[in-house]
Motif scaffolding. Structure first.
Motif, PDB file in Angstrom:
ATOM      1  N   ASP A 189      21.312 -28.307 -68.850  1.00 18.56           N
ATOM      2  CA  ASP A 189      22.195 -29.452 -69.057  1.00 18.56           C
ATOM      3  C   ASP A 189      23.361 -29.019 -69.950  1.00 18.56           C
ATOM      4  N   ARG A 198      24.116 -33.875 -66.887  1.00 20.71           N
ATOM      5  CA  ARG A 198      22.731 -33.544 -66.570  1.00 20.71           C
ATOM      6  C   ARG A 198      22.664 -32.587 -65.378  1.00 20.71           C
ATOM      7  N   LYS A 199      21.979 -31.471 -65.574  1.00 19.32           N
ATOM      8  CA  LYS A 199      21.730 -30.496 -64.521  1.00 19.32           C
ATOM      9  C   LYS A 199      20.224 -30.417 -64.280  1.00 19.32           C
ATOM     10  N   SER A 200      19.719 -29.220 -63.923  1.00 17.98           N
ATOM     11  CA  SER A 200      18.284 -29.064 -63.685  1.00 17.98           C
ATOM     12  C   SER A 200      17.499 -28.997 -64.982  1.00 17.98           C
ATOM     13  N   GLY A 201      18.185 -28.644 -66.076  1.00 20.32           N
ATOM     14  CA  GLY A 201      17.505 -28.541 -67.358  1.00 20.32           C
ATOM     15  C   GLY A 201      16.685 -27.281 -67.511  1.00 20.32           C
ATOM     16  N   THR A 202      16.915 -26.305 -66.615  1.00 19.95           N
ATOM     17  CA  THR A 202      16.209 -25.034 -66.698  1.00 19.95           C
ATOM     18  C   THR A 202      17.073 -24.007 -67.417  1.00 19.95           C
ATOM     19  N   ARG A 248      13.892 -29.698 -72.159  1.00 19.08           N
ATOM     20  CA  ARG A 248      14.918 -29.200 -71.247  1.00 19.08           C
ATOM     21  C   ARG A 248      15.856 -28.245 -71.987  1.00 19.08           C
ATOM     22  N   ASP A 291      19.915 -23.173 -65.124  1.00 16.31           N
ATOM     23  CA  ASP A 291      20.792 -24.299 -64.819  1.00 16.31           C
ATOM     24  C   ASP A 291      20.634 -25.372 -65.894  1.00 16.31           C
TER      25      ASP A 291
END
Length: 679
Positions: free
Chosen positions: A464, A455-459, A517, A462
């Motif tokens: 996932d 899991r990252k920022s989901g942007t 995301r 950045d």
């Protein structure tokens, strides 16, 4: 490999032992001929330079390309394609190597073990269909080999002498024949890198990486053959390798000539291989029935420690521990006569990985159990009609399971039909024409298929990151054709090849509509074409002076540029010179050239182009055969201190220059002195 190649029909032999065979299996009165065009590398040809590992010997063979440190490749790239597209077999069965791309490190195999090497340009129904670029089969010595001792010492530039010894003994008692062997070697493998990085503001960062590596390898062999009756026999081969790698790397980093930090990295890696090949065969009236059980296991343990010291003397350290294990078991049966081969195979492959960082379990993608079960049925039919034909069909079904964080994942079975056709005809006046068409697959990287979620920022910038357990193999159709002219000790081969590959795997970022995301994951969304052409030759310029070589050109086109499929050199070439000064004394040289190679990467925020510059390698050798049969060899590896240079340019998504990186890697010259004797 008893069912693929033994000795011989329609043999092309150059003056130094490089042969081309139409595959023939012959055992007692039983004979099976296939029209597969196999390029055969004999032991005499491979051992001229006194090499210790198979990788060292293959690196200078015309028509072959290996990647790795300059002048010392270890990863095979048939037809120039990425190492994941080349299949490596040992005695006809896959070799687990704990490589992420299913590759096998050829430097792990002592050259003293090798009887011959076979290169299959196209897929064949009797072996695994995983070689899109081609297949290299390593045939190990068995109980029929004679007693032999080999002693080698080598000295890396500015280092100490490193010893190596290999000994084998054959025995026979009643119906039991066997062979036992031992192999030990020490090798230094130092290398140096200079790196420079310039960002958009003009700030220059540089580093000098000095790596010192010492390898120790010990190995045991045991080969047995027992004649149960006149028509039935049992055979077994066992191989055990323990390889210890100790590495220390020191890297000072400067910014505008001011010291920023120094990183010292130490790494201990322990590799253990165990191979057990067991077979049963029974001679029928006009055919042969064979059964085999193969067990192969590799374990790798690695400990790494990093100590970073900044300009003020403040230090911080990090540690990493990793365990990897890959195990392959196979059971196969086949029936064959002088025209047909029919058989079935079952493979079980297990891969395990466990990784700790600073004593804490690493991310979930680094800890998993992965299992593949593959079933295969195959048949091949050989006949003559205006030439020699071979028609084959292989059906492979694969099932996969993964365990991650205590949860089990499985995928639907995949079924692949892999037909192939091969044709050869004699045109007269020394000319032969060969053609083959085949279908093959390339299985995804293990790590890509693990169902992890990071899991990252989901942007978009950045996203996932996820694995994809539903990845399908890349599937390719291939055509290989060649025209060969041979007369006495002279041979020239012109060839063309082409691969149409679908379902290419690339990492792509897409919006997940359910979560809202962005997710980056490997997916089958691309296709590509690889084309190659070139020539190989062996020509006697003067009496006892033979010139050999090859030149290969490659061209790859893919819908997306950022794929491993695209990363091929535009051209590579080899040139060998062998001169027999007297009946006992021989000398020669090998030159290698690799054209530049490019790698592109694309993300939502930036793009980059990495270019590996052209490289030239040069080796020389001389050997003398004594009256008692012993052979003394002296060689210089990396005569020109080969260099590998890379440059990488990175741009923002709007095309503005972000960073320029340059790197130069050097390998030291090496002197090798060896003596071998067959009893």
């Amino acid at each position: 490999m008893a069912w693929l190649v033994a000795a011989a029909a329609a043999v092309f032999i150059d003056a130094k032992g490089l042969e081309h065979l139409e595959v023939t299996q012959q055992k007692a009165e039983y004979q099976l001929t296939s029209q597969v065009d196999v390029r055969l590398l004999t032991r005499d040809h491979l051992s001229r330079f006194g090499d210790q590992s198979l990788a060292e010997a293959l690196a200078r063979i015309p028509g072959l390309l290996l990647s790795g440190p300059p002048g010392k490749g270890k990863d095979l790239r048939l037809k120039g394609l990425d190492k994941g597209y080349s299949q490596i077999l040992i005695n006809g069965k896959p070799a687990p190597g704990n490589g992420e791309k299913r590759e096998f490190d050829l430097s792990s195999i002592p050259l003293a073990w090798v009887e011959r090497v076979e290169i299959l340009q196209a897929a064949d129904a009797t072996v695994s269909g995983a070689g899109v670029g081609g297949t290299l089969n390593i045939v190990l010595k068995d109980y029929r080999a004679s007693d032999e001792i080999q002693v080698v010492t080598r000295r890396l530039q500015n280092n100490n002498w490193q010893p190596a010894v290999s000994y084998s003994h054959a025995f026979m008692q009643d119906n039991l024949r066997g062979r036992l062997g031992i192999d030990y070697s020490e090798t230094d493998a130092d290398k140096f890198k200079d790196k420079t990085s310039t960002n958009a503001a003009g700030v220059v960062t540089s580093s000098q990486e000095n790596e010192q590596r010492a390898d120790q390898r010990g190995a045991l062999t045991a080969d047995l053959n027992y004649q149960l009756s006149e028509k039935t026999e049992l055979a077994s081969q066992a191989r055990m390798i323990k390889k210890q790698e100790d590495k220390q790397k020191s890297t000072p980093t400067y910014s505008n000539d001011a010291l920023v930090k120094t990183v010292v990295e130490t790494e201990d890696k322990d590799n253990r291989f165990l191979w057990l090949d067991n077979s049963w065969s029974h001679q029928l009236t006009s055919s042969r029935l064979t059964g085999e059980f193969v067990y192969r296991d590799q374990q790798e343990d690695k400990d790494k420690l990093n100590i970073e010291t900044d300009a003020k003397g403040k230090t911080k350290q990090s540690s990493e521990t990793e365990e990897k294990r890959e195990q392959l078991r196979s059971l196969s049966f086949r029936w064959a006569d002088d025209r047909w081969i029919v058989g079935a195979e079952q493979f079980w492959r297990d891969r395990y990985r466990l990784k700790f960082k600073n004593g804490v379990l690493s991310g979930n993608k680094d800890t998993y159990d992965f299992t593949e079960n593959q079933s295969a049925l195959f048949s091949r039919y050989n006949f003559k009609a205006a030439g020699k034909w071979s028609l084959g069909l292989r059906a492979e079904r694969m099932a996969r399971e993964a365990e991650l964080n205590g949860q089990f994942y499985s995928t639907d079975d995949t079924l692949d039909w892999l037909p192939n056709i091969k044709y050869q005809t004699d045109l007269g006046a020394g000319f032969k024409y060969r053609f083959s068409g085949s279908r093959s697959v390339r299985w995804p990287k293990f790590d890509d298929m693990v169902p992890f979620t990071e899991r990252k920022s989901g942007t978009l910038t950045d996203p996932d990151k996820m694995g994809n357990p539903d990845l399908q193999p890349e599937k390719g159709w291939g055509v290989d054709t060649s025209l060969v002219w041979q007369q006495e000790l002279q041979e020239i081969e012109f060839y063309l090849n082409r691969r149409w590959v679908n379902d290419l795997i690339i990492n792509s970022t897409e919006l997940d509509n359910q979560s809202g995301r962005y997710v980056q994951a490997p997916r089958n969304i691309d296709s590509g074409i690889a084309s190659g052409w070139g020539l190989r030759f062996s020509y006697e310029l003067l009496t006892d002076l033979v010139l050999g070589g090859s030149a290969d050109w490659q061209k790859v086109e893919a819908d997306a540029v950022a794929t491993e499929f695209n990363q091929v050199p535009q051209m590579f070439a080899k040139l060998t010179v062998d001169y027999r000064l007297t009946d006992q004394w021989q000398a020669g040289a090998a030159l290698g050239y690799q054209d530049e190679m490019q790698k592109r990467e694309l993300t939502a925020t930036q793009s980059s182009l990495e270019t590996e510059a052209q490289m030239i390698t040069a080796d020389i050798y001389s050997n003398y055969t004594f009256a008692h049969g012993g052979k003394l060899s002296v060689s210089v590896i990396g005569l020109n201190n080969p260099k590998k240079r890379k440059s990488k340019t990175t741009w923002t998504s709007k095309g503005a220059l972000q960073q320029q990186d340059d790197e130069a890697e050097y390998s030291a010259r090496e002197l090798v002195v060896g003596y071998s004797y067959q009893f």
